[in-house]
Design a protein around this motif. Structure first.
Motif, PDB file in Angstrom:
ATOM      1  N   ARG A 116       2.289  10.667   0.006  1.00  0.00           N
ATOM      2  CA  ARG A 116       1.736   9.369   0.361  1.00  0.00           C
ATOM      3  C   ARG A 116       2.664   8.209   0.019  1.00  0.00           C
ATOM      4  NH1 ARG A 116      -3.902   9.297  -2.518  1.00  0.00           N
ATOM      5  NH2 ARG A 116      -2.657  10.233  -4.206  1.00  0.00           N
ATOM      6  N   CYS A 117       2.615   7.204   0.896  1.00  0.00           N
ATOM      7  CA  CYS A 117       3.452   6.019   0.727  1.00  0.00           C
ATOM      8  C   CYS A 117       2.700   4.806   1.248  1.00  0.00           C
ATOM      9  CB  CYS A 117       4.766   6.178   1.481  1.00  0.00           C
ATOM     10  SG  CYS A 117       5.780   4.680   1.534  1.00  0.00           S
ATOM     11  N   ASN A 118       2.612   3.783   0.426  1.00  0.00           N
ATOM     12  CA  ASN A 118       2.064   2.502   0.853  1.00  0.00           C
ATOM     13  C   ASN A 118       3.110   1.419   0.626  1.00  0.00           C
ATOM     14  OD1 ASN A 118      -0.626   4.080   0.002  1.00  0.00           O
ATOM     15  ND2 ASN A 118      -1.081   2.527   1.549  1.00  0.00           N
ATOM     16  N   TYR A 119       3.097   0.413   1.462  1.00  0.00           N
ATOM     17  CA  TYR A 119       4.110  -0.632   1.361  1.00  0.00           C
ATOM     18  C   TYR A 119       3.452  -1.998   1.432  1.00  0.00           C
ATOM     19  CZ  TYR A 119       3.410  -1.419   6.316  1.00  0.00           C
ATOM     20  OH  TYR A 119       2.845  -1.725   7.527  1.00  0.00           O
ATOM     21  N   SER A 120       4.196  -2.993   1.021  1.00  0.00           N
ATOM     22  CA  SER A 120       3.772  -4.371   1.223  1.00  0.00           C
ATOM     23  C   SER A 120       4.981  -5.181   1.664  1.00  0.00           C
ATOM     24  CB  SER A 120       3.174  -4.965  -0.049  1.00  0.00           C
ATOM     25  OG  SER A 120       4.154  -5.099  -1.035  1.00  0.00           O
ATOM     26  N   SER A 121       4.720  -6.079   2.617  1.00  0.00           N
ATOM     27  CA  SER A 121       5.795  -6.928   3.127  1.00  0.00           C
ATOM     28  C   SER A 121       5.172  -8.116   3.833  1.00  0.00           C
ATOM     29  CB  SER A 121       6.691  -6.152   4.082  1.00  0.00           C
ATOM     30  OG  SER A 121       7.674  -6.998   4.661  1.00  0.00           O
ATOM     31  N   SER A 122       5.848  -9.235   3.780  1.00  0.00           N
ATOM     32  CA  SER A 122       5.338 -10.437   4.431  1.00  0.00           C
ATOM     33  C   SER A 122       5.811 -10.539   5.884  1.00  0.00           C
ATOM     34  CB  SER A 122       5.781 -11.688   3.662  1.00  0.00           C
ATOM     35  OG  SER A 122       7.189 -11.720   3.557  1.00  0.00           O
ATOM     36  N   VAL A 123       6.663  -9.616   6.275  1.00  0.00           N
ATOM     37  CA  VAL A 123       7.169  -9.619   7.654  1.00  0.00           C
ATOM     38  C   VAL A 123       7.008  -8.230   8.236  1.00  0.00           C
ATOM     39  CG1 VAL A 123       8.833 -11.446   7.184  1.00  0.00           C
ATOM     40  CG2 VAL A 123       9.508  -9.067   6.891  1.00  0.00           C
ATOM     41  N   SER A 124       7.291  -8.118   9.512  1.00  0.00           N
ATOM     42  CA  SER A 124       7.228  -6.795  10.136  1.00  0.00           C
ATOM     43  C   SER A 124       8.282  -5.903   9.497  1.00  0.00           C
ATOM     44  CB  SER A 124       7.450  -6.902  11.642  1.00  0.00           C
ATOM     45  OG  SER A 124       8.720  -7.464  11.904  1.00  0.00           O
ATOM     46  N   VAL A 125       7.998  -4.614   9.490  1.00  0.00           N
ATOM     47  CA  VAL A 125       8.836  -3.708   8.694  1.00  0.00           C
ATOM     48  C   VAL A 125       9.413  -2.561   9.489  1.00  0.00           C
ATOM     49  CG1 VAL A 125       7.612  -4.212   6.553  1.00  0.00           C
ATOM     50  CG2 VAL A 125       6.843  -2.324   8.007  1.00  0.00           C
ATOM     51  N   TYR A 126      10.484  -2.051   8.946  1.00  0.00           N
ATOM     52  CA  TYR A 126      11.000  -0.749   9.324  1.00  0.00           C
ATOM     53  C   TYR A 126      10.718   0.167   8.123  1.00  0.00           C
ATOM     54  CZ  TYR A 126      13.763  -3.534  12.668  1.00  0.00           C
ATOM     55  OH  TYR A 126      14.167  -4.399  13.645  1.00  0.00           O
ATOM     56  N   LEU A 127      10.370   1.417   8.405  1.00  0.00           N
ATOM     57  CA  LEU A 127       9.996   2.349   7.345  1.00  0.00           C
ATOM     58  C   LEU A 127      10.808   3.625   7.441  1.00  0.00           C
ATOM     59  CD1 LEU A 127       6.239   1.662   7.739  1.00  0.00           C
ATOM     60  CD2 LEU A 127       7.486   1.267   5.613  1.00  0.00           C
ATOM     61  N   PHE A 128      11.105   4.195   6.292  1.00  0.00           N
ATOM     62  CA  PHE A 128      11.982   5.357   6.226  1.00  0.00           C
ATOM     63  C   PHE A 128      11.472   6.351   5.184  1.00  0.00           C
ATOM     64  CE2 PHE A 128      15.469   3.153   8.436  1.00  0.00           C
ATOM     65  CZ  PHE A 128      15.152   1.830   8.199  1.00  0.00           C
ATOM     66  N   TRP A 129      11.787   7.604   5.417  1.00  0.00           N
ATOM     67  CA  TRP A 129      11.665   8.639   4.390  1.00  0.00           C
ATOM     68  C   TRP A 129      13.030   9.293   4.222  1.00  0.00           C
ATOM     69  CZ3 TRP A 129       8.134  10.050   0.872  1.00  0.00           C
ATOM     70  CH2 TRP A 129       6.810   9.598   1.032  1.00  0.00           C
ATOM     71  N   TYR A 130      13.424   9.408   2.939  1.00  0.00           N
ATOM     72  CA  TYR A 130      14.670  10.088   2.599  1.00  0.00           C
ATOM     73  C   TYR A 130      14.364  11.274   1.703  1.00  0.00           C
ATOM     74  CZ  TYR A 130      17.538   6.164   4.237  1.00  0.00           C
ATOM     75  OH  TYR A 130      18.160   5.216   5.022  1.00  0.00           O
ATOM     76  N   VAL A 131      15.234  12.281   1.746  1.00  0.00           N
ATOM     77  CA  VAL A 131      15.131  13.441   0.862  1.00  0.00           C
ATOM     78  C   VAL A 131      16.393  13.509   0.014  1.00  0.00           C
ATOM     79  CG1 VAL A 131      16.082  15.024   2.607  1.00  0.00           C
ATOM     80  CG2 VAL A 131      14.715  15.927   0.720  1.00  0.00           C
ATOM     81  N   GLN A 132      16.203  13.899  -1.235  1.00  0.00           N
ATOM     82  CA  GLN A 132      17.337  14.043  -2.148  1.00  0.00           C
ATOM     83  C   GLN A 132      17.262  15.396  -2.841  1.00  0.00           C
ATOM     84  OE1 GLN A 132      17.629  11.286  -5.514  1.00  0.00           O
ATOM     85  NE2 GLN A 132      19.866  11.255  -5.309  1.00  0.00           N
TER      86      GLN A 132
END
Lengths: 112, 113
Positions: free
Chosen positions: B22-38
């Motif tokens: 699960r991932c939740n985000y907050s931003s005051s503008v439109s967003v780009y979202l990513f998932w990375y693996v390490q």
């Protein structure tokens, strides 16, 4: 195509010593980032370059950290003097204009 | 300002089971979202990204994620995991095109036989 190259991969130093990390981004990538990754944490931005200009260095502790990107290609991150709390992985990443971010394998610093 | 919250620091699952990180985000503008693996002792590798268009995004290694603007979420899913999926997964947000990527603290996925 070669990826983002960082060196050294591992560095062990005593506190108060200086240390430097080098990054060679992917050819043609204008934007270069240095991130700090503490154990069990996500990367945190230290500095971002657009070509040779540092456009975001608000998170860089300027009393001991410095960075440069001469000629807008390779970059060096320096810590002088190092403190125990600087032990972490230093990640370099680059991206082309409008493209995705590519990370190097990181430089792991241990300060004794 | 923008931020990312990964709700689970560790997720243990058995091989061939489904998983959701699960991932939740907050931003005051439109967003780009990513998932990375390490993977251990390696850099981060992009799994998938949401820039615009379809809210269901498919990535590498059988992973997918769904952008939910009303819930400000971008959960990562895989219907059947393998031992080799054991790694740290990071969600990240970029506000519009400001080129500043903010990462969550990561979720350690451990796949057990």
């Amino acid at each position: 195509e070669a990826g983002v190259v960082q060196s050294p991969r591992y560095k062990i130093i005593e506190k108060k010593q200086p240390v430097a990390f080098w990054c060679n981004p992917i050819s043609g990538h204008n934007t270069l980032y240095w991130y700090l990754q503490n154990l069990g944490q996500g990367p945190e931005l230290l500095i971002r370059y657009e070509n040779e200009e540092a456009v975001d260095d608000s998170q860089l502790p300027k009393d001991r950290f410095s960075a440069e990107r001469l000629k807008g290609v390779d970059s060096t991150l320096k810590i002088q003097p190092a403190e125990l709390g600087d032990s972490a992985v230093y990640l370099c990443a680059s991206r082309p204009l409008g493209g995705e971010l590519f990370f190097g394998e990181g430089s792991r610093l241990t300060v004794l | 300002a923008q931020s990312v919250t990964q709700l689970d620091s560790q997720v243990p699952v058995f091989e061939e089971a489904p998983v959701e990180l699960r991932c939740n985000y907050s931003s005051s503008v439109s967003v780009y979202l990513f998932w990375y693996v390490q993977y251990p002792n390696q850099g981060l590798q992009l799994l998938l990204k949401y820039l615009s268009g379809s809210t269901l995004v498919k990535g590498i290694n059988g992973f997918e994620a769904e952008f939910n603007k009303s819930q400000t979420s971008f959960h990562l899913r895989k219907p059947s995991v393998h031992i080799s999926d054991t790694a740290e997964y990071f969600c990240a947000v970029e506000g519009g095109s400001n080129y500043k990527l903010t990462f969550g603290k990561g979720t350690l996925l451990t796949v057990n036989p």
